[in-house]
Write a protein that holds these residues in place. Structure first.
Motif, PDB file in Angstrom:
ATOM      1  N   LEU A 229       0.833  -1.193   0.000  1.00 43.87           N
ATOM      2  CA  LEU A 229       0.000   0.000   0.000  1.00 43.87           C
ATOM      3  C   LEU A 229       0.867   1.242   0.000  1.00 43.87           C
ATOM      4  O   LEU A 229       1.930   1.290   0.611  1.00 43.87           O
ATOM      5  CB  LEU A 229      -0.884   0.010   1.246  1.00 43.87           C
ATOM      6  CG  LEU A 229      -2.302  -0.482   1.115  1.00 43.87           C
ATOM      7  CD1 LEU A 229      -3.011  -0.263   2.427  1.00 43.87           C
ATOM      8  CD2 LEU A 229      -3.029   0.247   0.022  1.00 43.87           C
ATOM      9  N   LYS A 230       0.355   2.261  -0.665  1.00 47.08           N
ATOM     10  CA  LYS A 230       1.076   3.524  -0.671  1.00 47.08           C
ATOM     11  C   LYS A 230       0.575   4.336   0.506  1.00 47.08           C
ATOM     12  O   LYS A 230      -0.618   4.436   0.749  1.00 47.08           O
ATOM     13  CB  LYS A 230       0.801   4.259  -1.970  1.00 47.08           C
ATOM     14  CG  LYS A 230       1.666   5.452  -2.177  1.00 47.08           C
ATOM     15  CD  LYS A 230       1.357   6.097  -3.515  1.00 47.08           C
ATOM     16  CE  LYS A 230       2.199   7.334  -3.696  1.00 47.08           C
ATOM     17  NZ  LYS A 230       1.751   8.072  -4.878  1.00 47.08           N
ATOM     18  N   PHE A 231       1.537   4.922   1.236  1.00 55.16           N
ATOM     19  CA  PHE A 231       1.156   5.682   2.423  1.00 55.16           C
ATOM     20  C   PHE A 231       1.300   7.160   2.171  1.00 55.16           C
ATOM     21  O   PHE A 231       1.877   7.597   1.187  1.00 55.16           O
ATOM     22  CB  PHE A 231       2.026   5.279   3.614  1.00 55.16           C
ATOM     23  CG  PHE A 231       1.887   3.840   3.970  1.00 55.16           C
ATOM     24  CD1 PHE A 231       0.627   3.297   4.161  1.00 55.16           C
ATOM     25  CD2 PHE A 231       2.987   3.026   4.083  1.00 55.16           C
ATOM     26  CE1 PHE A 231       0.486   1.969   4.491  1.00 55.16           C
ATOM     27  CE2 PHE A 231       2.842   1.708   4.392  1.00 55.16           C
ATOM     28  CZ  PHE A 231       1.590   1.172   4.602  1.00 55.16           C
ATOM     29  N   VAL A 232       0.780   7.914   3.120  1.00 57.62           N
ATOM     30  CA  VAL A 232       0.872   9.367   3.012  1.00 57.62           C
ATOM     31  C   VAL A 232       2.247   9.802   3.464  1.00 57.62           C
ATOM     32  O   VAL A 232       2.712   9.424   4.532  1.00 57.62           O
ATOM     33  CB  VAL A 232      -0.194  10.020   3.907  1.00 57.62           C
ATOM     34  CG1 VAL A 232      -0.063  11.526   3.865  1.00 57.62           C
ATOM     35  CG2 VAL A 232      -1.562   9.591   3.482  1.00 57.62           C
TER      36      VAL A 232
ATOM     37  N   GLU B 203      -2.566   1.530  -4.545  1.00 61.07           N
ATOM     38  CA  GLU B 203      -3.616   2.323  -3.909  1.00 61.07           C
ATOM     39  C   GLU B 203      -4.978   1.735  -4.256  1.00 61.07           C
ATOM     40  O   GLU B 203      -5.134   1.061  -5.263  1.00 61.07           O
ATOM     41  CB  GLU B 203      -3.558   3.773  -4.384  1.00 61.07           C
ATOM     42  CG  GLU B 203      -2.757   4.647  -3.457  1.00 61.07           C
ATOM     43  CD  GLU B 203      -3.054   6.102  -3.685  1.00 61.07           C
ATOM     44  OE1 GLU B 203      -3.737   6.681  -2.837  1.00 61.07           O
ATOM     45  OE2 GLU B 203      -2.631   6.629  -4.711  1.00 61.07           O
ATOM     46  N   ILE B 204      -5.941   2.005  -3.427  1.00 61.93           N
ATOM     47  CA  ILE B 204      -7.281   1.480  -3.692  1.00 61.93           C
ATOM     48  C   ILE B 204      -7.886   2.220  -4.875  1.00 61.93           C
ATOM     49  O   ILE B 204      -7.975   3.442  -4.870  1.00 61.93           O
ATOM     50  CB  ILE B 204      -8.157   1.617  -2.446  1.00 61.93           C
ATOM     51  CG1 ILE B 204      -7.662   0.688  -1.361  1.00 61.93           C
ATOM     52  CG2 ILE B 204      -9.600   1.315  -2.769  1.00 61.93           C
ATOM     53  CD1 ILE B 204      -8.400   0.830  -0.065  1.00 61.93           C
TER      54      ILE B 204
ATOM     55  N   LEU C  93     -11.153  -0.639   3.312  1.00 65.22           N
ATOM     56  CA  LEU C  93     -11.328   0.721   2.788  1.00 65.22           C
ATOM     57  C   LEU C  93     -11.188   1.736   3.912  1.00 65.22           C
ATOM     58  O   LEU C  93     -10.504   2.758   3.775  1.00 65.22           O
ATOM     59  CB  LEU C  93     -12.722   0.850   2.182  1.00 65.22           C
ATOM     60  CG  LEU C  93     -13.026   0.139   0.877  1.00 65.22           C
ATOM     61  CD1 LEU C  93     -14.518   0.072   0.692  1.00 65.22           C
ATOM     62  CD2 LEU C  93     -12.391   0.880  -0.260  1.00 65.22           C
TER      63      LEU C  93
ATOM     64  N   ASP D  13      -7.774   1.819   5.579  1.00 62.55           N
ATOM     65  CA  ASP D  13      -6.866   2.598   4.758  1.00 62.55           C
ATOM     66  C   ASP D  13      -7.039   4.089   5.051  1.00 62.55           C
ATOM     67  O   ASP D  13      -6.061   4.837   5.185  1.00 62.55           O
ATOM     68  CB  ASP D  13      -7.174   2.298   3.294  1.00 62.55           C
ATOM     69  CG  ASP D  13      -6.143   2.879   2.382  1.00 62.55           C
ATOM     70  OD1 ASP D  13      -4.949   2.676   2.660  1.00 62.55           O
ATOM     71  OD2 ASP D  13      -6.519   3.557   1.427  1.00 62.55           O
TER      72      ASP D  13
ATOM     73  N   GLU E 249      -5.609   4.876   8.370  1.00 63.21           N
ATOM     74  CA  GLU E 249      -4.154   4.831   8.325  1.00 63.21           C
ATOM     75  C   GLU E 249      -3.616   6.108   7.684  1.00 63.21           C
ATOM     76  O   GLU E 249      -2.618   6.662   8.149  1.00 63.21           O
ATOM     77  CB  GLU E 249      -3.756   3.573   7.553  1.00 63.21           C
ATOM     78  CG  GLU E 249      -2.286   3.325   7.451  1.00 63.21           C
ATOM     79  CD  GLU E 249      -1.761   3.770   6.134  1.00 63.21           C
ATOM     80  OE1 GLU E 249      -2.300   3.322   5.117  1.00 63.21           O
ATOM     81  OE2 GLU E 249      -0.852   4.605   6.102  1.00 63.21           O
ATOM     82  N   LYS E 250      -4.288   6.593   6.655  1.00 62.32           N
ATOM     83  CA  LYS E 250      -3.872   7.867   6.052  1.00 62.32           C
ATOM     84  C   LYS E 250      -3.988   8.985   7.075  1.00 62.32           C
ATOM     85  O   LYS E 250      -3.192   9.907   7.125  1.00 62.32           O
ATOM     86  CB  LYS E 250      -4.773   8.173   4.867  1.00 62.32           C
ATOM     87  CG  LYS E 250      -4.409   7.446   3.600  1.00 62.32           C
ATOM     88  CD  LYS E 250      -5.147   8.075   2.448  1.00 62.32           C
ATOM     89  CE  LYS E 250      -4.633   7.555   1.120  1.00 62.32           C
ATOM     90  NZ  LYS E 250      -4.771   6.118   0.959  1.00 62.32           N
TER      91      LYS E 250
ATOM     92  N   PRO F 106      -4.116  14.713   6.370  1.00 63.30           N
ATOM     93  CA  PRO F 106      -3.174  14.825   5.257  1.00 63.30           C
ATOM     94  C   PRO F 106      -3.811  15.595   4.110  1.00 63.30           C
ATOM     95  O   PRO F 106      -5.045  15.706   4.035  1.00 63.30           O
ATOM     96  CB  PRO F 106      -2.893  13.377   4.875  1.00 63.30           C
ATOM     97  CG  PRO F 106      -4.045  12.627   5.375  1.00 63.30           C
ATOM     98  CD  PRO F 106      -4.540  13.340   6.580  1.00 63.30           C
TER      99      PRO F 106
ATOM    100  N   GLN G 269     -14.209   7.070  -0.784  1.00 63.54           N
ATOM    101  CA  GLN G 269     -14.207   5.719  -0.215  1.00 63.54           C
ATOM    102  C   GLN G 269     -15.423   5.486   0.669  1.00 63.54           C
ATOM    103  O   GLN G 269     -15.964   4.389   0.698  1.00 63.54           O
ATOM    104  CB  GLN G 269     -12.913   5.495   0.566  1.00 63.54           C
ATOM    105  CG  GLN G 269     -11.719   5.548  -0.345  1.00 63.54           C
ATOM    106  CD  GLN G 269     -10.518   4.849   0.225  1.00 63.54           C
ATOM    107  OE1 GLN G 269     -10.570   4.304   1.286  1.00 63.54           O
ATOM    108  NE2 GLN G 269      -9.424   4.866  -0.517  1.00 63.54           N
TER     109      GLN G 269
END
Lengths: 165, 432, 124, 101, 490, 378, 170
Positions: free
Chosen positions: A32-35, A154-155, F147, F150, F153-154, F175, F185
């Motif tokens: 997964l790509k993170f921020v 990424e989703i 979903l 995620d 987590e962001k 962010p 999402q």
């Protein structure tokens, strides 16, 4: 005939999903790509910058050996120990720097919050597994290295369902 | 293509096939060569047709179709071949293994996940083998107070009972292990053994959860046996025979499901219940009774029960095909065996070999088997599908369903068949 | 010749036997190659969700559904009697259906009573 | 060598004898029920054997009736034993002893 | 094909329909219905049936006792006779149960089972095919197993049922065995053809023929309570609900005799051997042991049970001498009819005593004549009739039986001894009947009269009228018996 | 109380027909606890829940740590709902310290709280699915939960244990571009969970199986002190977000889902409806949220309270009202922290609901109580 | 071939009949009884009566044996193994068995059936069905009544009366 229609609806929904895109992250191949680069903290405003709370990174040139991170950790995990660094790496007067035991760390990031000198950040690296307990103890020298993380998945949401792409 | 397998790459598939073939060959050589040497050194070689049968000669024979084909033919005519390989155990086990794999992949698709993926390099095709190896190398733990003889025998008997169920299934014209007059009754007799084996296995473990599961299985199988038996009566009434081959052959123009859809539905539901599949998997309801009657079975014992279950699944699906979907009947799609090969022999470069034993299988048989397998796979799909969309039902609801609704529908089916017969639509003087 | 037809059934027995012969080695091989550690007696206790087993493993259990087994014994007979009639139906005159219908009517009556009784699960 | 009628008859007689022995010796109700079942089976075997050698279909018909009746009998008998078991916690009819004569 | 209006089929139709509908009615009423409702329906069905049988006789639609038929059933006077006897007992039982079943559970099934058992008994008498006979026999037996164990909270009822069940199952197994041999020897299950086959039996097969007949006697003998096969009988009669005991003693036992007459007696006759001595010995043993054992009993139920064993012996006299005296079978049938009424009445009276006083012990029956006068009177009359005291109906049947034994004296040297044994036994039986009577009337303090159940009174009155009436004026019954008796010539 | 013991089950001798089953702790259908179930055949005569297998003394531990370092600990009992279990503690500490939280932080808290509620409920729903033998209903929620994980987590940098709420706001700002991703999402998520109706909530087998089982009447639901979805499924319109709004809930339009039946089906459906409602709330919040501003008040490293005082705050968590009672005595550590958890309140109803039920209903009734064993043990 | 099968079946049938009565455990006894019943079914097959054979398997082994097994399993464990035997009674029983077997065997062997063999084809199983609904139809109806009566009666017997009374009282 409510029962029959219900059953047919359920079967129909099931068959429909056979043709839906699958929503599985094939983890070792995809990540997964993170921020951002990881969780960071700005002591001047007292607000963090969003990012993954992965393993720490220690900036030797900023660290003063003040032990604030260790004190912050005391109540949480007691994962941070201040150790003497070798003479050649000495950057501060006390020549002690944090050494983190990832067998104990809970990745709460309170140590980062505690550091007033921009010396301790968290990175996106979370693959810390090791065969021994000793391998989980990261010395200041190891913490200095910036990890390389290739995370690009990424989703993706489309009409035919969400996937990791 | 991408829908079913988004990351399918033909090259990977071929590579994996080659890889697998390599390993098979390697193991074959490693095991086979010592065997040849043992034969050479230890066993005295026989003299056949005045020739000493050296390994070389044997190998030449093996590659010489004129010599080997009559032997194969003769072997194929034996009961042993039927029992072991084609309509019998081997064929059924192959389909059962395919079913296990297909179930896992299909369920994974339905649940938006991947399923077996890594074993066998391509989409986990060797997963089953891996599972088998795992099961066979696991320790078999037998509870201390268990009744050991029954406990050991039950899994084997389960497979054996499932196999004798398979024996009644006709696959193609003339290709059936046991072609008996009262085959359908034989099927019922064999079905009657499963609850006994189940309850004995459950009892012998001397543990609470298996006992509850076993008794549930007993109630469930036993209760659904009656709608099962009654739902098939319509077909028997219309054909006037209990011989499964005859019933399959009688559907050359149309399958019985056209006239007896209610019977087919009842049979389908009872089939799910007899197979202990969701939504009727109460004997193995894990959130209530751990794993039901399988709780104490470990290692290969569990594996054998699973094999038996899937053999049974194949057999039930095949029974559905034979009784309601016309068995092997279907349009001829297999091309006839090229006649000039029979007349002129096979040209292999410079050599022309006149092979006497060809063709190994007749066109009808191949065609019948093809249609049979296609229909069976379709039925198996519908047996597997409910697992993805239904929750488990409760035992009292299940028994109520079986004893009231299904028996009622089965009798409706019987009266429909009787009406069709007496109104002259079917039977003597009617269609067919 | 008496017993000629029995030969057809020998293949079923062969199938049964073959399955045993083919499958029993799986258990035997498994027993041979699998580890057998008998160090811990607790390992061989029956499953009781991590507790030490208490009470009898096999008890007077699930009587609530006992009537279904009783019914099964009787209605199984009915079902297979129907087969005796159904398989000969094409050769029978139409009047021969009447006794069977009478039989079925009687059995339906019994079944209604039995279903009612077995439906009252609190009394079992 | 074809099977003869007398072979089947002898097996049937042997089963009859075993059944009578069981009824005479055993006092466990379920075992006595086993013995009765064995006798009924002996009789059925005789019926079918005679029916085959006549040949006549009546023997098989009778055997079917007999099996069906045995089913009904067993259902009743086991209900009785369940009632008895509830009362005495026992299946041994020698231990019941409410009737002395 | 048998006609659809023939008596047995109509009986099946009436009783079977009602028997099946009764449980369904009970579910329709959520099992809350009272005992009386179902009892009256069952009673109506039985009355209708007996009426139909009577009408058939009246309209002379009934053939004389042919005993043989092409079909599985025959509508003859022999069957009709037994039908009347058994339906009478069934009516007694039903009426007696009005009161007895009041506090019991599931009355509907109880009456339904009585009806089904009645069909079985009646059809045993009507059937002319061994398979039919066997199925009817089982239809008679299985409901009675359940009925005997119907008092579930009563341990003795349950134990009685278990014993009865085991012996019943054994007897039916033995009957199947006998049928199998008979079928194997003759190639048919039709009794007529079986008898024909026996008549022309190959001499080498004769032992098997005898074996089959022996097995039949053993099988039927279990139900009839003949002496070597009688162990279950006292226990069962004592443990069973008294109304059901009436059914067992008065009706199922008679079905055994019907089957014996249909199968054994005729089969024996054609087998052409001197078998009557065996039956004679059985008869003497049965009545002697029955009577001697009866004297020693403390419980009136048990005593009557042994007395019914003894009566099986009396009836057997008639069968034993049947080939040589036309009176033999007549006497047997007469005694069967009488015994049905007498035993039925006696046990129903006991049922009444049990429901009101709850005692069966003879010592506790003291003063019954004052406490329950009508029941006691009915009981005493039934007992004296059983003993064969002159002005009562039982006298004539015994007279006829002993007369037939004397009559056959010309052909059989031992036949008169049967008569003598019978007379001695009757005298013996009078002793214990008299003892009970003394207990009831001449002992005990004056006690208050208790309310007697009306249904029991009705049965008592009917039986008293029957016994006394036919005792005084036996002609109609004699004619009927004569009409019903099959003719056998050696 | 509610489910009467069937007549006769109590009559017969205890040793004869009754079997004692230990459901748990090593059982696929128990969670980290044990249910001692006595069954008579297929009927449950008595049920004795035996929690405590995962007790770790969180409340005592909290007395030895200061107000900030308590945060990673106190979220442990319900890691799937970690924001919500921290919420009352944080609110309480803020009141004790007298901090005014920035507006934007309040909105971020609401988003995090609602997302976490959905994450928890999806996890619960997955287990409910597998308890009823519906493997698809295990896989779909477990997958679709991704979903939201995620998103979390962001937002917080951790996937499960966020440690995001601190006294004085939240740890970090959202962010960049988070609002768009979140909206997308969450919309997709809502679409997904509405699809569950076809295979699960409208499935006739499920309906017939869970209808009229374990019925908790309105009276009893109040009497036992149940909260959250269990209470609302019994027809009591009670939601702390509406009744005692905290932070910015009074500015949002929150709809309370109430069902009348009080059976397993209603109890299992209310959380699902709540999830849809949560999606609505998140959308509203994203609209009304100030686009920029401070998210955290700067605190001293070891804040001290003024004196001996106590505060009780409660919020609506995924399982019901979750209260936190803090007593402070002018030290850096709290004197006492008491969590009043909804799981334990809901568990009290279990023995009464199970009595007289069939064994097959045990998993559905048990899990429909929205019970999380670890939270009850603390 | 058939002869070997016959001998094997005879051994199975008689052996398991003895085992059914003599096995210490009632469960094993039930299993042995199934062996007997299955052996008899095998004899039926040898006698060209496949319908009866499979009927026997389906009814006797499939349902009666299940019922017996289930009832045995309800019985307490110590009762399954309990065995009351009177030695004298046992010897008397063995004597009775031997007398029965020898006497009946002698009758069978002595009589003429020893010579009976047949080469005629077996009867078709459809004849049974035909018989059922033509010649034996009253017996079939009676059979229906019998089954109905036994199932209603067995249900009424097996249900727990005290519970019902308690319900009625409440």
């Amino acid at each position: 005939m409510n029962t029959a229609t219900g059953i047919i609806r359920a079967l129909n929904s099931g068959i429909k999903h056979i043709a839906t895109k699958r929503f599985t992250l094939r983890y070792p191949e995809e990540k997964l790509k993170f921020v951002g680069d990881g969780y960071q903290f700005d002591p001047s405003t007292g607000v963090g910058i969003a990012g993954l709370k992965g393993r720490h990174m220690l900036f030797h040139d900023h660290c003063t050996g003040c032990q604030l991170c260790s004190i912050a950790c005391e109540g949480v995990a007691e994962a941070i120990a201040m150790v003497k660094v070798p003479e050649e790496q000495k950057q501060n007067k006390k020549s002690i720097m944090p050494q983190i035991d990832y067998g104990k760390c809970v990745f709460c990031g309170l140590c980062v919050d505690a550091c007033p000198f921009y010396a301790l950040y968290m990175t996106n690296d979370y693959e810390l597994s090791s065969f021994s307990k000793e391998g989980l103890i990261y010395t200041p020298a190891q913490l200095q290295v910036k990890p390389f993380v290739a995370q690009d998945s990424e989703i993706q949401i489309s009409d035919r369902g969400a996937t990791h792409g | 293509m991408s829908v079913i397998a988004p990351n399918f790459k033909l090259s990977e598939f071929i590579k994996s096939l080659i890889d697998n073939a390599f390993w098979f060959l390697l193991i074959g050589v490693l095991v086979g060569l010592p065997a040849v040497f043992i034969v050479l050194f230890v066993i005295e070689l026989p003299i056949i047709n005045g020739e000493l049968l050296t390994p070389f000669l044997a190998l030449t024979w093996m590659t010489d179709p004129t010599r080997i084909l009559p032997i194969v033919h003769a072997f194929m005519a034996t009961d042993l071949f039927r029992v072991m390989i084609f309509p019998g155990f081997g064929f059924a086990a192959l389909l059962a293994a395919g079913t296990i794999f297909a179930e896992r992949k299909m369920l994974a698709k339905l649940q938006l996940r991947v399923g077996p993926f890594y074993c066998g390099k391509f989409e986990g095709i060797l997963q089953l083998m891996g599972d088998g190896l795992k099961l066979i190398s696991k320790e078999i733990i037998i509870p201390a107070k268990a009744d050991k003889p029954i406990f050991w025998a039950a899994p084997v008997l389960f497979v054996a009972a499932a196999a004798s169920f398979v024996a009644f299934i006709p696959v193609a014209p003339g290709w059936v292990v046991a072609d008996v007059d009262v085959g359908l009754l034989g099927v019922f007799a064999v079905i009657g053994f499963f609850p006994i084996i189940t309850i004995l296995s459950a009892w012998s473990a001397n543990s609470k959860f298996p006992f509850i599961g076993g008794i549930r299985a007993l109630f469930q199988m036993v209760s659904f046996e009656i709608p099962l038996i009654l739902s098939l009566l319509g077909v028997v009434m219309l054909t006037g025979s209990l011989n499964l081959s005859f019933i399959a052959a009688s559907q050359s123009s149309f399958p019985w499901i056209v006239f007896l859809p209610i019977g087919a539905i009842v049979f389908y539901i009872t089939m799910l219940a007899e197979l202990e599949r969701i939504p009727f998997d109460l004997p193995e309801a894990e959130s209530e009774i751990v794993a039901g009657w399988l709780t104490e079975l470990s290692g290969m014992m569990y594996g054998l029960v699973q094999l038996g279950t899937y053999l049974k699944l194949y057999a039930f699906a095949a029974l559905f095909v034979v009784l309601f979907l016309g068995g092997w009947n279907g349009p001829m799609v297999v091309p006839p065996f090229p006649a000039e090969l029979l007349a002129n022999g096979i040209e292999l470069g410079p050599v022309t070999a006149n092979v006497s034993g060809l063709p190994l299988f007749t066109q009808e048989m191949l065609n019948g088997t093809l249609w049979f397998v296609l229909k069976t796979v379709a039925v198996i799909f519908f047996i597997l599908l409910p697992r993805g969309v239904f929750p488990r039902i409760r035992i009292d609801m299940l028994l109520n369903l079986g004893w009231t609704k299904l028996i009622g529908l089965a009798f409706v089916n019987i009266f429909i068949a009787l009406g069709l017969l007496y109104s002259g639509v079917l039977g003597p003087g009617g269609l067919q | 010749m008496v017993g000629e037809l029995a030969g057809n059934y020998s293949t079923v027995v062969m199938m049964f036997g073959f399955a045993i012969v083919a499958m029993a080695p799986a258990l035997i091989i498994s027993r041979m190659i699998s580890p057998r550690k008998r160090s811990n007696p607790v390992k061989f206790l029956p499953m009781e969700c991590g507790q030490v087993p208490s009470g009898e493993g096999r008890t007077h259990f699930m009587m609530q559904y006992y009537p279904y087994i009783l019914m099964f014994v009787v209605f199984d007979v009915m079902a297979i009697f129907l087969y005796a009639w159904g398989s000969a139906l094409l050769e029978l005159p139409k009047t021969a259906t009447l006794p069977m219908m009478g039989f079925l009517a009687i059995m339906f009556g019994a079944m209604a009573f039995a279903l009612y009784q077995s439906g009252r699960r609190r009394i079992w | 060598m074809p099977n003869e009628l007398v072979d089947f008859a002898l097996v049937s007689v042997a089963m009859l004898g075993i059944g009578i022995y069981g009824l005479a010796v055993k006092r466990n109700f379920i075992r006595m029920l086993f013995a009765v079942e064995i006798i009924i089976n002996a009789a059925n075997l005789n019926l079918v054997a005679f029916g085959r050698f006549l040949p006549h279909s009546g023997g098989q018909t009778m055997a079917l009736f007999s099996i069906a009746i045995a089913a009904a009998e067993v259902a009743v008998g086991l209900s009785l034993i369940i009632v008895a078991y509830r009362m005495y916690q026992n299946v041994d009819i020698a231990d019941f002893g409410s009737l002395k004569g | 094909m048998i006609e659809i209006t023939s008596t047995p089929l109509v009986l099946i139709a009436i009783l079977g329909t009602v028997g099946i509908i009764l449980p369904i009615l009970s579910i329709a009423r959520k099992e809350q219905g009272s005992n009386l409702f179902y009892a009256i329906i069952a009673f109506a069905a039985l009355i209708l049936s007996i009426g139909y049988v009577g009408y058939q006789f009246y309209a002379e639609n009934v053939a004389t006792s042919v005993l043989f038929s092409e079909d599985v059933l025959v509508d003859d006077s022999f069957g009709g006779f037994f039908a009347i006897a058994m339906l009478l007992v069934a009516i007694f039982t039903t009426v007696g149960s009005f009161n007895y079943m009041r506090k019991q559970n599931s009355p509907a099934v109880y009456y339904s089972l009585i009806l089904l058992a009645t069909i079985g008994m009646v059809l045993v008498a009507y059937s002319t095919d061994l398979i039919m006979l066997f199925v009817a026999w089982e239809l008679m037996s299985i409901p009675t197993y359940i009925l005997v164990g119907y008092m579930k909270k009563n341990p003795s009822s349950n134990e009685a049922a278990l014993k009865y069940f085991l012996f019943g199952a054994l007897s039916s197994a033995i009957i199947v065995y006998g049928i199998s041999i008979a079928y194997g020897l003759t190639g048919s299950t039709n009794i007529g053809e079986v008898i024909q086959g026996y008549a022309t039996l190959d001499p080498s097969l004769l032992p098997l023929g005898l074996l089959s007949v022996g097995l039949f006697i053993a099988g039927f003998g279990f139900k009839m309570g003949l002496v070597p096969f009688h162990q279950w009988l006292p226990d069962t009669y004592e443990g069973a609900p008294p109304t059901i005991t009436a059914l067992l003693a008065a009706a199922t036992k008679k079905a055994g005799f019907a089957a014996t007459i249909r199968v054994v007696v005729l089969g024996m006759v054609v087998l052409n051997i001197d078998w009557t001595l065996a039956l004679g010995i059985l008869a003497v043993m049965t009545m002697t042991i029955g009577n001697v054992a009866a004297i020693m009993q403390k419980s009136i139920t048990r005593m009557l049970a042994y007395s019914s064993i003894a009566h099986a012996g009396y009836i057997l006299i008639g069968l034993a001498v049947a080939p040589h005296s036309s009176l033999g079978l007549q006497g047997s049938l007469y005694q069967i009819m009488n015994h049905a009424v007498m035993k039925g009445a006696a046990f129903i009276a006991i049922a009444g005593i049990v429901t009101t006083l709850g005692v069966t012990h003879i010592e506790k029956l003291k003063g019954l004549g004052r406490r329950m006068p009508i029941t006691a009177l009915g009981l005493v009359i039934a007992l004296f009739a059983l003993a064969g005291v002159p002005p009562l109906s039982g006298f004539w049947s015994k007279m006829m039986l002993f007369g037939s034994a004397l009559d056959a004296g010309s052909a059989l040297w031992w036949a008169p001894w049967l008569a003598i044994a019978g007379v001695l036994n009757s005298a013996l039986s009078l002793a214990y009947y008299g003892w009970i009577t003394r207990k009831m009337y001449f002992e005990g303090e004056t006690e208050k009269r208790v309310a007697e159940p009306k249904s029991i009174i009705a049965v008592m009155i009917f039986s008293t009228i029957f016994l006394v009436g036919f005792g005084v004026y036996p002609e109609p019954l004699l004619k009927f018996v004569e009409f019903a008796t099959p003719v056998i010539m050696p | 109380m509610t489910a009467q013991l069937p007549p006769g089950l109590a009559l017969h001798k205890v040793d004869e027909r009754i079997m004692t089953l230990n459901v748990g702790p090593q059982h696929p259908g128990s969670g980290h606890m044990r249910l001692i179930v006595q069954i008579d055949g297929d009927y449950i005569v008595a049920c004795d829940p035996d929690p405590g297998y995962v007790h770790r003394g969180e409340e005592k531990m909290a007395e030895y740590r200061n107000y900030v370092t308590n945060i990673p600990h106190l979220e442990r009992p319900v890691i799937h709902d970690s924001c919500n279990i921290l919420y009352p503690y944080v609110l309480g500490v803020e009141e004790l310290l007298g901090i005014e939280v920035p507006e934007r932080a309040k909105y971020i808290r609401v988003i995090a709280s609602e997302l976490n509620r959905c994450i928890y409920t999806m996890y619960w729903l997955a287990i409910y699915g597998i308890f009823l033998g519906h493997s698809t209903m295990f896989m779909w929620p477990a997958g679709d939960r991704e979903l939201l994980i995620d998103l979390m987590e962001k937002m917080t940098g951790a996937r499960v244990t966020h440690a995001h709420f601190v006294p004085g706001g939240v740890r970090n700002d959202l962010p960049p571009n988070f609002e768009d991703v979140c909206l997308r999402q969450v919309n997709y998520f809502e679409k997904r969970i509405k699809e569950y109706a076809a295979v699960f909530y409208d499935n006739p087998i499920l309906v017939s199986r869970t209808r009229d089982t374990g019925v908790l009447s309105r009276q009893d639901a109040i009497g036992y002190g149940t909260t959250g979805s269990v209470l609302r499924a019994s027809g009591v319109d009670y939601d702390l977000r509406v009744k005692e709004p905290y932070d910015v809930y009074d500015e949002l339009d929150v709809h309370t889902n109430v069902m009348k039946e009080g059976d397993s089906y209603a109890r299992s459906k209310v959380p699902w409806l709540d999830m849809i409602e949560s999606c609505n709330i998140i959308r509203q919040t994203l609209q009304k949220m100030p686009k920029s501003g401070s998210v955290r008040v700067k605190l001293k490293p070891n804040p001290k309270t003024k004196g001996l005082e106590s505060v009780y705050k409660r919020v609506e968590s995924g399982r019901g009202s979750l209260g936190c009672y803090i007593v402070s005595d002018a030290k850096v550590e709290p004197y006492r922290v008491k969590l009043s958890v909804p799981s334990f309140r809901n568990l009290i109803a279990l023995p009464n609901l199970l009595r007289g039920e069939k064994l097959g209903n045990m998993p559905s009734v048990y899990w429909s109580l929205n019970y999380w064993p670890v939270e009850a043990d603390r | 071939m058939a002869d070997v099968a016959f001998l094997a079946l005879a051994v199975i049938t008689i052996g398991s009949a003895i085992a059914a009565l003599e096995m210490r455990s009632l469960i094993y006894g039930s299993i042995a009884l199934m062996g007997t019943l299955g052996g008899v079914a095998g004899f039926f097959l040898l006698l060209d009566a496949p319908f009866v054979a499979l009927f026997q398997l389906a009814i006797y082994v499939g349902s009666i044996a299940v019922l017996i097994l289930f009832t045995v399993m309800l019985v307490k464990r110590e009762l399954i193994f309990k065995k009351i035997e009177d030695r004298r009674r046992k010897f008397a029983g063995i004597g009775l068995m031997l007398v029965t077997m020898v006497a009946l065997g002698a009758v069978f062997l002595d009589s003429g059936i020893k010579t009976i063999t047949t080469d005629e084809p077996a009867t078709d199983f459809r004849d049974i069905g035909t018989d059922f609904v033509t010649y034996y139809w009253p017996a079939l109806i009676l059979m229906g009544l019998l089954l109905a009566g036994s199932v209603t009666g067995a249900l009424v017997l097996a249900k727990r009366e005290e519970v019902e009374n308690a319900k009625r009282a409440s």
